[in-house]
Design a protein around this motif. Structure first.
Motif, PDB file in Angstrom:
ATOM      1  N   ALA A  30       6.775 -14.661 -10.441  1.00  0.00           N
ATOM      2  CA  ALA A  30       5.741 -15.453 -11.104  1.00  0.00           C
ATOM      3  C   ALA A  30       5.773 -16.888 -10.611  1.00  0.00           C
ATOM      4  N   GLY A  31       4.605 -17.381 -10.168  1.00  0.00           N
ATOM      5  CA  GLY A  31       4.504 -18.754  -9.710  1.00  0.00           C
ATOM      6  C   GLY A  31       5.097 -19.008  -8.341  1.00  0.00           C
ATOM      7  N   ARG A  32       5.584 -17.969  -7.669  1.00  0.00           N
ATOM      8  CA  ARG A  32       6.182 -18.173  -6.343  1.00  0.00           C
ATOM      9  C   ARG A  32       5.740 -17.036  -5.429  1.00  0.00           C
ATOM     10  N   PRO A  33       4.939 -17.330  -4.392  1.00  0.00           N
ATOM     11  CA  PRO A  33       4.475 -16.248  -3.522  1.00  0.00           C
ATOM     12  C   PRO A  33       5.582 -15.782  -2.593  1.00  0.00           C
ATOM     13  N   GLY A  34       5.646 -14.494  -2.341  1.00  0.00           N
ATOM     14  CA  GLY A  34       6.581 -13.981  -1.355  1.00  0.00           C
ATOM     15  C   GLY A  34       5.994 -14.108   0.035  1.00  0.00           C
ATOM     16  N   LEU A  35       6.809 -13.861   1.034  1.00  0.00           N
ATOM     17  CA  LEU A  35       6.359 -13.969   2.418  1.00  0.00           C
ATOM     18  C   LEU A  35       5.239 -12.979   2.719  1.00  0.00           C
ATOM     19  N   ALA A  36       5.310 -11.776   2.156  1.00  0.00           N
ATOM     20  CA  ALA A  36       4.256 -10.794   2.402  1.00  0.00           C
ATOM     21  C   ALA A  36       2.923 -11.277   1.859  1.00  0.00           C
ATOM     22  N   ALA A  37       2.960 -11.938   0.698  1.00  0.00           N
ATOM     23  CA  ALA A  37       1.722 -12.475   0.120  1.00  0.00           C
ATOM     24  C   ALA A  37       1.128 -13.544   1.019  1.00  0.00           C
ATOM     25  N   LEU A  38       1.968 -14.438   1.526  1.00  0.00           N
ATOM     26  CA  LEU A  38       1.479 -15.487   2.420  1.00  0.00           C
ATOM     27  C   LEU A  38       0.966 -14.900   3.729  1.00  0.00           C
ATOM     28  N   ALA A  39       1.605 -13.848   4.209  1.00  0.00           N
ATOM     29  CA  ALA A  39       1.135 -13.186   5.431  1.00  0.00           C
ATOM     30  C   ALA A  39      -0.253 -12.604   5.224  1.00  0.00           C
ATOM     31  N   ARG A  40      -0.496 -12.018   4.067  1.00  0.00           N
ATOM     32  CA  ARG A  40      -1.834 -11.480   3.782  1.00  0.00           C
ATOM     33  C   ARG A  40      -2.869 -12.595   3.734  1.00  0.00           C
ATOM     34  N   VAL A  41      -2.508 -13.719   3.109  1.00  0.00           N
ATOM     35  CA  VAL A  41      -3.415 -14.869   3.047  1.00  0.00           C
ATOM     36  C   VAL A  41      -3.748 -15.364   4.451  1.00  0.00           C
ATOM     37  N   LEU A  42      -2.722 -15.477   5.292  1.00  0.00           N
ATOM     38  CA  LEU A  42      -2.922 -15.993   6.648  1.00  0.00           C
ATOM     39  C   LEU A  42      -3.848 -15.089   7.453  1.00  0.00           C
ATOM     40  N   ARG A  43      -3.628 -13.783   7.399  1.00  0.00           N
ATOM     41  CA  ARG A  43      -4.449 -12.874   8.195  1.00  0.00           C
ATOM     42  C   ARG A  43      -5.895 -12.839   7.684  1.00  0.00           C
ATOM     43  N   ARG A  44      -6.048 -12.824   6.370  1.00  0.00           N
ATOM     44  CA  ARG A  44      -7.402 -12.817   5.813  1.00  0.00           C
ATOM     45  C   ARG A  44      -8.157 -14.079   6.225  1.00  0.00           C
ATOM     46  N   TRP A  45      -7.486 -15.223   6.162  1.00  0.00           N
ATOM     47  CA  TRP A  45      -8.125 -16.488   6.545  1.00  0.00           C
ATOM     48  C   TRP A  45      -8.504 -16.473   8.022  1.00  0.00           C
ATOM     49  N   ALA A  46      -7.638 -15.963   8.877  1.00  0.00           N
ATOM     50  CA  ALA A  46      -7.912 -15.928  10.315  1.00  0.00           C
ATOM     51  C   ALA A  46      -9.087 -15.024  10.636  1.00  0.00           C
ATOM     52  N   LEU A  47      -9.137 -13.851  10.010  1.00  0.00           N
ATOM     53  CA  LEU A  47     -10.195 -12.896  10.316  1.00  0.00           C
ATOM     54  C   LEU A  47     -11.549 -13.332   9.757  1.00  0.00           C
ATOM     55  N   ALA A  99      10.145 -18.204  12.425  1.00  0.00           N
ATOM     56  CA  ALA A  99       9.864 -16.847  12.885  1.00  0.00           C
ATOM     57  C   ALA A  99       8.564 -16.335  12.286  1.00  0.00           C
ATOM     58  N   PHE A 100       8.365 -16.583  10.992  1.00  0.00           N
ATOM     59  CA  PHE A 100       7.126 -16.184  10.311  1.00  0.00           C
ATOM     60  C   PHE A 100       5.925 -16.814  11.009  1.00  0.00           C
ATOM     61  N   TRP A 101       5.987 -18.120  11.228  1.00  0.00           N
ATOM     62  CA  TRP A 101       4.833 -18.863  11.780  1.00  0.00           C
ATOM     63  C   TRP A 101       4.533 -18.429  13.216  1.00  0.00           C
ATOM     64  N   SER A 102       5.575 -18.311  14.037  1.00  0.00           N
ATOM     65  CA  SER A 102       5.352 -18.027  15.454  1.00  0.00           C
ATOM     66  C   SER A 102       4.998 -16.559  15.697  1.00  0.00           C
ATOM     67  N   ARG A 103       5.680 -15.642  15.042  1.00  0.00           N
ATOM     68  CA  ARG A 103       5.427 -14.223  15.285  1.00  0.00           C
ATOM     69  C   ARG A 103       4.073 -13.786  14.738  1.00  0.00           C
ATOM     70  N   LEU A 104       3.734 -14.227  13.540  1.00  0.00           N
ATOM     71  CA  LEU A 104       2.459 -13.803  12.966  1.00  0.00           C
ATOM     72  C   LEU A 104       1.279 -14.472  13.660  1.00  0.00           C
ATOM     73  N   HIS A 105       1.426 -15.735  14.023  1.00  0.00           N
ATOM     74  CA  HIS A 105       0.349 -16.375  14.783  1.00  0.00           C
ATOM     75  C   HIS A 105       0.226 -15.746  16.172  1.00  0.00           C
ATOM     76  N   GLY A 106       1.330 -15.301  16.731  1.00  0.00           N
ATOM     77  CA  GLY A 106       1.249 -14.632  18.027  1.00  0.00           C
ATOM     78  C   GLY A 106       0.404 -13.372  17.962  1.00  0.00           C
ATOM     79  N   VAL A 107       0.626 -12.556  16.944  1.00  0.00           N
ATOM     80  CA  VAL A 107      -0.167 -11.332  16.786  1.00  0.00           C
ATOM     81  C   VAL A 107      -1.623 -11.676  16.522  1.00  0.00           C
ATOM     82  N   LEU A 108      -1.871 -12.631  15.617  1.00  0.00           N
ATOM     83  CA  LEU A 108      -3.246 -12.993  15.273  1.00  0.00           C
ATOM     84  C   LEU A 108      -3.997 -13.545  16.482  1.00  0.00           C
ATOM     85  N   SER A 109      -3.359 -14.408  17.243  1.00  0.00           N
ATOM     86  CA  SER A 109      -4.022 -14.999  18.407  1.00  0.00           C
ATOM     87  C   SER A 109      -4.412 -13.931  19.416  1.00  0.00           C
TER      88      SER A 109
END
Length: 225
Positions: free
Chosen positions: A93-110, A187-197
């Motif tokens: 509660a009140g704290r997003p997990g990494l998976a939640a932030l990953a979903r936000v990032l991909r949705r925003w990019a797409l 690792a989160f920032w570089s790996r996920l942005h690598g896939v998205l890019s």
């Protein structure tokens, strides 16, 4: 209402409307020709204005690009902040997990690949973003570091973690974050942005794989490794 509580004048409202229309036309140009080809004179012609008239709203191309970049970063920062406010099943509660932030990032990019590439793609030749844009990115990194600090971590004794112990200025409001949390955030920032890019640039086309599943597998590796 403005930030001081006063009512905006008709002139101020009109000025804001014109600026928003200019930005809309700019995004259309970027979608068609890329940010490096952005032209205020071309936008002025589309809007039935003279170049000098348009310069009353944006002094030059760089000022317009800066406004677009601020808007792009702000939209992602707000999406991260909303995730932090809502909390998530994988973050508490009140704290997003990494998976939640990953979903936000991909949705925003797409949602808008051109917006994504303006801030995370090839830099616009001759353009240098002002320092204040880093304050918005620091907001996102703060949310990410909170999630990384809450995640299960190793002992942080690897070579890169030891390197990060003395190179943490980028952590901003988290100067005391454990090196393992810093490593996970990078690792989160570089790996996920690598896939998205690669996905948004079409580099997976014809490979016969599902980029969404590749992205999910990277998220799994980051959150369970």
């Amino acid at each position: 209402m403005g930030t001081t509580g006063r009512t905006e004048t008709p002139r101020e409202r009109y000025r804001q409307q014109v600026r928003e229309e200019v930005k809309e036309k700019a995004w259309q140009q970027i979608a068609g020709s890329g940010a490096s080809a952005l032209s205020l004179n071309a936008i002025a012609k589309q809007m039935g204005m003279s170049g000098p008239a348009l310069y009353r709203y944006f002094a030059n191309r760089d000022e317009l690009i800066t406004e677009l970049i601020r808007d792009a970063y702000r939209s992602l920062a707000d999406a991260f902040a909303a995730a932090a406010g809502d909390g998530d099943a994988d973050g508490g509660a009140g704290r997003p997990g990494l998976a939640a932030l990953a979903r936000v990032l991909r949705r925003w990019a797409l949602e808008d690949p051109h917006r994504y590439f303006l801030v995370y793609g090839t830099p616009v030749p001759g353009y240098h973003a002002p320092q204040d844009t880093t304050a918005i990115t620091a907001e996102m990194m703060s949310v990410l570091l909170d999630a990384c600090a809450a995640a299960e971590q190793g002992d942080g004794a690897g070579d890169f973690e030891q390197h990060l112990a003395g190179h943490r200025d980028w952590a901003g409001s988290h100067p005391d974050a454990p090196p393992a949390a810093l490593r996970l955030a990078l690792a989160f920032w570089s790996r996920l942005h690598g896939v998205l890019s690669l996905e948004l640039a079409g580099h997976f086309t014809g490979m016969g794989l599902d980029p969404a599943r590749l992205y999910a597998s990277e998220v799994d590796a980051l959150t369970t490794g």
